[in-house]
Design a protein around this motif. Structure first.
Motif, mmCIF file in Angstrom:
data_model
loop_
_atom_site.group_PDB
_atom_site.id
_atom_site.type_symbol
_atom_site.label_atom_id
_atom_site.label_comp_id
_atom_site.label_asym_id
_atom_site.label_seq_id
_atom_site.Cartn_x
_atom_site.Cartn_y
_atom_site.Cartn_z
ATOM 1 N N MET A 2 0.882 -1.184 -0.069
ATOM 2 C CA MET A 2 0.041 0.011 0.021
ATOM 3 C C MET A 2 0.846 1.339 -0.060
ATOM 4 N N ILE A 3 2.113 1.200 0.736
ATOM 5 C CA ILE A 3 2.872 2.381 0.839
ATOM 6 C C ILE A 3 3.488 2.582 -0.484
ATOM 7 N N GLU A 4 3.777 1.446 -1.064
ATOM 8 C CA GLU A 4 4.437 1.458 -2.446
ATOM 9 C C GLU A 4 3.518 2.120 -3.628
ATOM 10 N N LEU A 5 2.303 1.834 -3.536
ATOM 11 C CA LEU A 5 1.294 2.312 -4.236
ATOM 12 C C LEU A 5 1.014 3.905 -4.054
ATOM 13 N N CYS A 6 1.048 4.456 -2.820
ATOM 14 C CA CYS A 6 0.820 5.614 -2.177
ATOM 15 C C CYS A 6 1.849 6.281 -2.958
ATOM 16 N N ALA A 7 3.258 5.778 -2.638
ATOM 17 C CA ALA A 7 4.365 6.546 -2.881
ATOM 18 C C ALA A 7 4.367 6.867 -4.636
ATOM 19 N N THR A 8 4.127 5.746 -5.210
ATOM 20 C CA THR A 8 3.792 6.143 -6.820
ATOM 21 C C THR A 8 3.102 7.108 -7.293
ATOM 22 N N HIS A 9 1.845 7.102 -6.555
ATOM 23 C CA HIS A 9 0.693 8.271 -6.810
ATOM 24 C C HIS A 9 1.564 9.420 -6.586
ATOM 25 N N PHE A 10 1.937 9.714 -5.394
ATOM 26 C CA PHE A 10 2.501 11.203 -5.009
ATOM 27 C C PHE A 10 3.881 11.499 -5.806
ATOM 28 N N ALA A 11 4.540 10.539 -6.139
ATOM 29 C CA ALA A 11 5.758 10.660 -7.038
ATOM 30 C C ALA A 11 5.461 11.529 -8.262
ATOM 31 N N ALA A 12 4.348 11.090 -8.546
ATOM 32 C CA ALA A 12 3.910 11.665 -9.941
ATOM 33 C C ALA A 12 3.826 13.218 -9.794
ATOM 34 N N LYS A 13 3.351 13.780 -8.672
ATOM 35 C CA LYS A 13 3.178 15.132 -8.420
ATOM 36 C C LYS A 13 4.573 15.998 -7.982
ATOM 37 N N ASN A 14 5.710 15.016 -8.144
ATOM 38 C CA ASN A 14 7.046 15.647 -8.002
ATOM 39 C C ASN A 14 7.253 16.512 -6.850
ATOM 40 N N PHE B 199 12.134 6.386 -6.189
ATOM 41 C CA PHE B 199 11.753 7.471 -6.305
ATOM 42 C C PHE B 199 12.658 8.426 -5.903
ATOM 43 N N GLY B 200 13.847 8.046 -5.996
ATOM 44 C CA GLY B 200 15.159 9.104 -5.873
ATOM 45 C C GLY B 200 14.666 9.686 -4.356
ATOM 46 N N GLY B 201 14.140 8.744 -3.392
ATOM 47 C CA GLY B 201 13.908 9.289 -2.087
ATOM 48 C C GLY B 201 15.010 8.742 -1.152
ATOM 49 N N GLU B 202 14.654 9.285 0.235
ATOM 50 C CA GLU B 202 15.606 9.090 1.200
ATOM 51 C C GLU B 202 14.839 8.027 2.068
ATOM 52 N N VAL B 203 15.693 7.648 3.238
ATOM 53 C CA VAL B 203 15.439 6.367 4.076
ATOM 54 C C VAL B 203 15.760 6.874 5.421
ATOM 55 N N MET B 204 14.877 6.515 6.310
ATOM 56 C CA MET B 204 15.257 6.721 7.676
ATOM 57 C C MET B 204 14.622 5.494 8.365
ATOM 58 N N HIS B 205 15.277 5.309 9.704
ATOM 59 C CA HIS B 205 14.833 4.496 10.562
ATOM 60 C C HIS B 205 13.352 4.775 11.194
ATOM 61 N N LEU B 206 12.825 4.010 11.813
ATOM 62 C CA LEU B 206 11.376 4.125 12.280
ATOM 63 C C LEU B 206 11.641 4.911 13.612
ATOM 64 N N ARG C 97 11.885 13.550 13.912
ATOM 65 C CA ARG C 97 12.055 14.142 12.611
ATOM 66 C C ARG C 97 10.374 14.501 12.096
ATOM 67 N N LEU C 98 9.700 14.057 12.726
ATOM 68 C CA LEU C 98 8.160 14.185 12.125
ATOM 69 C C LEU C 98 7.734 15.699 11.977
ATOM 70 N N HIS C 99 8.375 16.693 12.625
ATOM 71 C CA HIS C 99 8.024 18.215 12.166
ATOM 72 C C HIS C 99 8.570 18.381 10.833
ATOM 73 N N GLU C 100 9.361 17.715 10.151
ATOM 74 C CA GLU C 100 9.977 17.982 8.983
ATOM 75 C C GLU C 100 9.013 18.065 8.102
ATOM 76 N N PHE C 101 7.883 17.110 8.084
ATOM 77 C CA PHE C 101 7.239 16.770 7.046
ATOM 78 C C PHE C 101 5.764 17.358 6.876
ATOM 79 N N ASP C 102 5.389 17.628 5.672
ATOM 80 C CA ASP C 102 3.919 18.321 5.543
ATOM 81 C C ASP C 102 2.925 17.422 5.424
ATOM 82 N N ALA C 103 3.313 16.137 4.684
ATOM 83 C CA ALA C 103 2.402 15.102 4.639
ATOM 84 C C ALA C 103 3.070 13.471 5.055
ATOM 85 N N ILE C 104 2.096 13.089 5.613
ATOM 86 C CA ILE C 104 2.417 11.638 6.346
ATOM 87 C C ILE C 104 1.699 10.586 5.861
ATOM 88 N N ILE C 105 1.957 9.616 5.233
ATOM 89 C CA ILE C 105 1.128 8.362 4.937
ATOM 90 C C ILE C 105 1.574 7.402 5.404
#
Length: 419
Positions: free
Chosen positions: A192-204, A225-232, A238-246
């Motif tokens: 499900m996260i892979e599907l969501c990331a695919t859709h959001f990636a289209a919005k650059n 998606f040319g993204g980064e990764v972090m440990h849970l 780091r939550l404050h860094e993000f505007d949208a969380i899925i």
């Protein structure tokens, strides 16, 4: 043989109740074994568990619906009365119809979605590995897969469907003027996260980060998606860094708490946060929704969004339901025929015994030098006499009514004219 099903889904049970009955794929096999051990004659069984439904399908000589409900209620830690109020129980043709509609995407929150088919196939594989799948349920599910394939290829049931991922993008677009400036965090690395990331990636978006318990799996998804990764474990800091969380993980407890979100909002100076919790049970504490500047949507909240294209697909739904109806009729005919199998086996065994006896007698006659034509005549008479003996005996015995029934049967089985 009777088939029965018991289940809860997004239309019958609230999210938090569904969360009590969510089974990870590695929990299904031991759960099936425990269930089957509760009945003296272990039934065939398969357990389907997804975000939107938990269903158990069974087959045995007699249905055990009440027992199944009591067992599931105990497993989920709720009263049988509560589970009964939010569940559905189905037998035979209705159970088959439901299975066919589920695999075809007709019973999904997103009409026509294809993810459920793979989930059911996985559940069937696990049931088979557990030794819980017999001929009846195997036939039920194999036929349901065939029906699902026909629905996909013969109708437009999936045309213009709005997926959960697409619905999340649509809602985010209503909050942010430009998603290209948004910083995205995806919690988990499953399908499900892979599907969501695919859709959001289209919005650059400005950045995309995958947070996962195992960095290796997160890196694999992030690299797409040319993204980064972090440990849970880094998430609270780091939550404050993000505007949208899925978020969509298999955690049995929330991983984003109220306090964590409150601290993140303080650091963001009240800039809004868009959050989508697609997990069942919840990944994000329910109380977060009450916070100002947080827009939290659960899997159930998205249901109104994904239904917007329903009307345009009604003709395709009618076609799909007709395919399901035909599949149900075929399966129930197979079930009815299965009831005659023991009698057919007995009849074949008796005929083989008569044949073997007459052949042995014929060989003895030939060994004594008897004429071949005489041996064949004796063989044919012996076989026909044995075949007709029972019918002739019944005609001579019993009262008039019994003889009339026997006479009707004899006319039906022996005196029909070949067309």
């Amino acid at each position: 043989m009777t088939v029965w099903a018991l289940g809860i889904n997004h239309t019958t049970a609230p999210l938090d109740l569904r969360g009590r009955f969510t089974f990870a794929i590695d929990q299904v096999e031991p759960t099936l074994r425990r269930f089957r051990e509760t009945l003296a004659h272990q039934p065939e069984a398969a357990l389907i568990s997804t975000c939107n439904r938990t269903e158990i399908y069974c087959a045995s000589e007699k249905p055990h619906l009440e027992h199944t409900l009591d067992w599931l209620a105990e497993t989920g830690g709720v009263s049988p009365a509560l589970l009964r109020a939010h569940s559905y129980t189905l037998e035979d043709s209705m159970a088959a119809r439901h299975a066919f509609r589920v695999t075809s995407g007709l019973d999904s929150m997103v009409l026509g979605e294809t993810q459920i088919l793979g989930q059911v196939k996985n559940a069937v594989r696990v049931a088979e590995a557990a030794g819980a799948l017999g001929n009846t349920l195997s036939q039920l599910f194999q036929r349901s897969f065939a029906v699902a394939k026909e629905v996909r290829t013969s109708t437009e049931i999936g045309a213009h469907s709005i997926s959960m991922a697409a619905a999340a993008v649509r809602l985010a677009g209503q909050l942010f003027e430009d998603l290209g400036e948004a910083r995205m965090l995806f919690v988990g690395a499953g399908e499900m996260i892979e599907l969501c990331a695919t859709h959001f990636a289209a919005k650059n978006p400005k950045c995309m980060v995958i947070a996962n318990r195992t960095l290796e799996r997160g890196e694999k998804l992030a690299s797409r998606f040319g993204g980064e990764v972090m440990h849970l474990a880094e998430l609270p800091d780091r939550l404050h860094e993000f505007d949208a969380i899925i978020s969509c993980t298999a955690s049995t407890l929330p991983i984003i708490g109220l306090g964590t979100v409150e601290r993140a909002l303080k650091k963001r100076k009240r800039r809004p946060m868009f959050m989508v919790d697609l997990a069942v049970p919840r990944d994000i504490e329910q109380e977060v929704k009450a916070l100002e500047d947080v827009y939290l949507y659960t899997v159930d909240d998205l249901s109104s969004v994904v239904q917007t294209a329903q009307a345009s697909r009604q003709a395709a739904v009618a076609q799909a339901e007709a395919i399901v109806d035909a599949g149900v009729m075929s399966f129930m005919h197979w079930i009815d025929q299965r009831g005659s199998v023991p009698l057919i086996q007995q009849l074949n065994a008796q005929a083989d015994e008569w044949r073997a006896h007459e052949i042995a007698r014929a060989r003895k006659m030939l060994a004594r030098g008897a004429d071949v034509d005489a041996v064949l005549e004796a063989l044919s008479k012996g076989l026909t006499q044995k075949m007709l003996h029972g019918a002739m005996a019944e005609l001579r015995a019993g009262d008039a009514q019994a003889r009339e029934h026997v006479s009707t049967a004899i006319h039906h089985f022996f005196l029909r004219k070949e067309r």
